[in-house]
Design an enzyme around this catalytic site. Sequence first.
Site, short mmCIF file in Angstrom:
data_model
loop_
_atom_site.label_atom_id
_atom_site.label_comp_id
_atom_site.label_asym_id
_atom_site.label_seq_id
_atom_site.Cartn_x
_atom_site.Cartn_y
_atom_site.Cartn_z
N LYS A 112 -12.20 8.51 34.62
CA LYS A 112 -12.10 9.69 33.76
C LYS A 112 -12.81 10.89 34.37
O LYS A 112 -12.31 12.02 34.32
CB LYS A 112 -12.73 9.38 32.38
N GLN A 122 -16.44 5.75 27.75
CA GLN A 122 -16.02 4.35 27.55
C GLN A 122 -14.48 4.28 27.53
O GLN A 122 -13.85 5.07 28.21
CB GLN A 122 -16.63 3.78 26.26
N GLY A 140 -21.01 6.64 32.62
CA GLY A 140 -21.29 7.05 34.00
C GLY A 140 -19.99 7.53 34.59
O GLY A 140 -19.11 6.73 34.89
N HIS A 141 -19.82 8.84 34.67
CA HIS A 141 -18.57 9.42 35.16
C HIS A 141 -18.80 10.00 36.55
O HIS A 141 -19.56 10.95 36.72
CB HIS A 141 -18.07 10.51 34.18
N ASP A 157 -14.58 3.09 32.70
CA ASP A 157 -14.64 3.23 34.17
C ASP A 157 -13.26 3.38 34.80
O ASP A 157 -13.04 2.96 35.95
CB ASP A 157 -15.38 2.04 34.81
P1 GDP Z 1 -15.32 6.79 34.63
O1 GDP Z 1 -16.49 6.22 33.92
O2 GDP Z 1 -14.03 6.55 33.91
O3 GDP Z 1 -15.49 8.25 34.97
O4 GDP Z 1 -15.20 6.00 36.01
P2 GDP Z 1 -16.42 5.62 37.01
O5 GDP Z 1 -16.91 6.86 37.64
O6 GDP Z 1 -17.41 4.78 36.29
O7 GDP Z 1 -15.67 4.66 38.01
C1 GDP Z 1 -14.58 5.08 38.76
C2 GDP Z 1 -14.91 4.95 40.25
O8 GDP Z 1 -13.72 5.00 41.01
C3 GDP Z 1 -15.76 6.10 40.77
O9 GDP Z 1 -16.62 5.62 41.76
C4 GDP Z 1 -14.74 7.07 41.36
O10 GDP Z 1 -15.28 7.87 42.40
C5 GDP Z 1 -13.72 6.12 41.90
N1 GDP Z 1 -12.35 6.61 41.91
C6 GDP Z 1 -11.72 7.39 40.98
N2 GDP Z 1 -10.41 7.53 41.30
C7 GDP Z 1 -10.21 6.83 42.44
C8 GDP Z 1 -9.05 6.54 43.24
O11 GDP Z 1 -7.94 6.95 42.95
N3 GDP Z 1 -9.24 5.75 44.33
C9 GDP Z 1 -10.46 5.24 44.68
N4 GDP Z 1 -10.53 4.46 45.76
N5 GDP Z 1 -11.56 5.48 43.95
C10 GDP Z 1 -11.44 6.25 42.84
P1 IMO Z 2 -17.79 5.02 30.98
O1 IMO Z 2 -17.80 6.25 30.11
C1 IMO Z 2 -17.70 0.65 31.02
C2 IMO Z 2 -19.91 -1.41 27.84
C3 IMO Z 2 -21.15 -2.20 28.19
C4 IMO Z 2 -21.06 -3.30 27.12
C5 IMO Z 2 -20.54 -2.54 25.91
C6 IMO Z 2 -21.61 -2.07 24.94
O2 IMO Z 2 -18.49 5.19 32.27
O3 IMO Z 2 -16.41 4.46 31.10
P2 IMO Z 2 -23.43 -0.14 25.03
O4 IMO Z 2 -24.58 0.09 25.97
O5 IMO Z 2 -22.46 0.99 24.98
O6 IMO Z 2 -23.87 -0.56 23.65
O7 IMO Z 2 -22.65 -1.42 25.65
O8 IMO Z 2 -19.85 -1.40 26.42
N1 IMO Z 2 -19.92 0.01 28.29
C7 IMO Z 2 -19.17 0.50 29.28
N2 IMO Z 2 -18.33 -0.13 30.14
N3 IMO Z 2 -17.83 1.99 31.07
C8 IMO Z 2 -18.66 2.64 30.21
O9 IMO Z 2 -18.73 4.00 30.15
C9 IMO Z 2 -19.40 1.88 29.29
N4 IMO Z 2 -20.29 2.18 28.32
C10 IMO Z 2 -20.59 1.03 27.72
O10 IMO Z 2 -21.06 -2.74 29.48
O11 IMO Z 2 -20.08 -4.24 27.48
MG MG Z 3 -18.07 4.88 34.26
#
Ligand code: GDP
Ligand code: IMO
Ligand code: MG
Length: 434
Positions: free
Chosen positions: A16, A224, A40-41, A13
Amino acid sequence: MGNVIILGSQWGDEGKGKIVDLFAERFDIVARYQGGHNAGHTVFIGEKKFVLKLIPSGILRPGKQAVIGNGLVIDPAALLSEIETLESAGVAVAANLFISNRAHVLFPAHRMMEKMSEGREGRVSIGTTSRGIGPCYEDKIARRGIRIADLLDTEVFRAQYDSVMQEKVVIARALGIDSELDLNAIRAEYEAFAERIRPMVRDTAVLLNNAIRDGKTVMFEGAQGTMLDIDHGTYPFVTSSSASAGGACTGTGVAPTRISGVIGVSKAYITRVGGGPFPTEALDHSGELIRSRGKEFGAVTGRPRRCGWFDAPLLRYTATINGFDSIVVTKLDVLDEFEKIPVCVGYRIGGKEVCGMPPTVTEIAKIEPVYESVPGWNTSTFGIANYDDLPAKAKDYIAFLESRTGVEVGCISTGPERNQTIVRPGSRFEMLVG
Ligand code: GDP
Ligand code: IMO
Ligand code: MG
């Protein structure tokens, strides 16, 4: 420009999705190499919000090709529903998405197995996403997995499916659990999925290598993060795939000799979802403030993310494992309101300095982080797109992270949208991606 891996340097999270979407414009193909719909990107394009799970974030760029590599586990129902959601939002998916014939297929029985192991007395609960990811990878490694190519061959599929699933029912019964799965109905459902997926299935290793041979460029999108990597993460509180840079090669069939660079994505602080040790977790009101300012709730499960301070030893470790050329620091704006920002610069256990990352969660849980406080800037950085426009103290914070991690910060994100991004002129990042 060449072929570049972009991956998470913390516990996932890191942002990415935003970074991959933004820079996908400069590449011909974006390829995912591991994980499944546990990812979840999130990508914001104007008012529109997209959450990519199985499909590479590059799909949002018209004309770019997207590849789901052999290293993934695919729940066809999740994939088809993701395709439908994107298509109905006007994204052309079917024509641009290619799925590896060697990726593994995830079944409802995998979710059942996960529920059993996560809920079992005496078993440490990992706090997974409950998507069945771990049990599907278990079948892969145990050499009884069903792959996309098998799914497409009805006869092969029926025989494999019946044998594998009957075994699962036996295990469930032995554990005193009533399987409520209608195995025949699920088999028929998967046969129907196969026909919908068939036109997108390719030998994607050949597709990618031919493209590279013809001078096209590939961005590899990690899911991840390195601390969730099955080998290098905080085992057993990890996911079941190779999220670190090596996974990009095994998960796509593109050789290490074809990779030009590796970029890590890191938050300006750090978060983790699920169980497991977390040395710099902020359990006080500052953790709450990060969570509310950063909207730190899971993109897939909605769970509140655990929040804490930037952990430089952890980043040094993940930089070593991945060989980062540069890192992207995201969500700098989330720290806008802090008077002082603690940064972990070292680890101690029982008062003794620790070098590197301890291998066991028992030891990691004992870490006493050594903090240095950096003055906050107390003004908005939200949306700033030029490095020179950052407040001096925010620049100092970035310089401090560079000095304590030993890695260049080549890109800084100051908001969720594409244009809320700084690329540092002359950086290695700019050379590789910009
Ligand atoms: P990922 O799994 O690595 O793609 O990250 P996620 O989407 O799960 O979580 C990142 C969250 O931060 C998302 O809701 C993005 O829209 C948000 N985000 C990304 N970059 C920034 C930033 O520079 N500032 C803020 N405030 N939010 C951001
Ligand atoms: P993105 O790509 C954050 C965590 C789960 C749990 C562990 C194992 O959005 O960064 P799983 O269901 O994969 O067997 O769970 O990994 N986890 C993540 N945490 N971002 C993710 O994906 C994750 N995918 C799995 O919360 O701790
Ligand atoms: Mg994510």
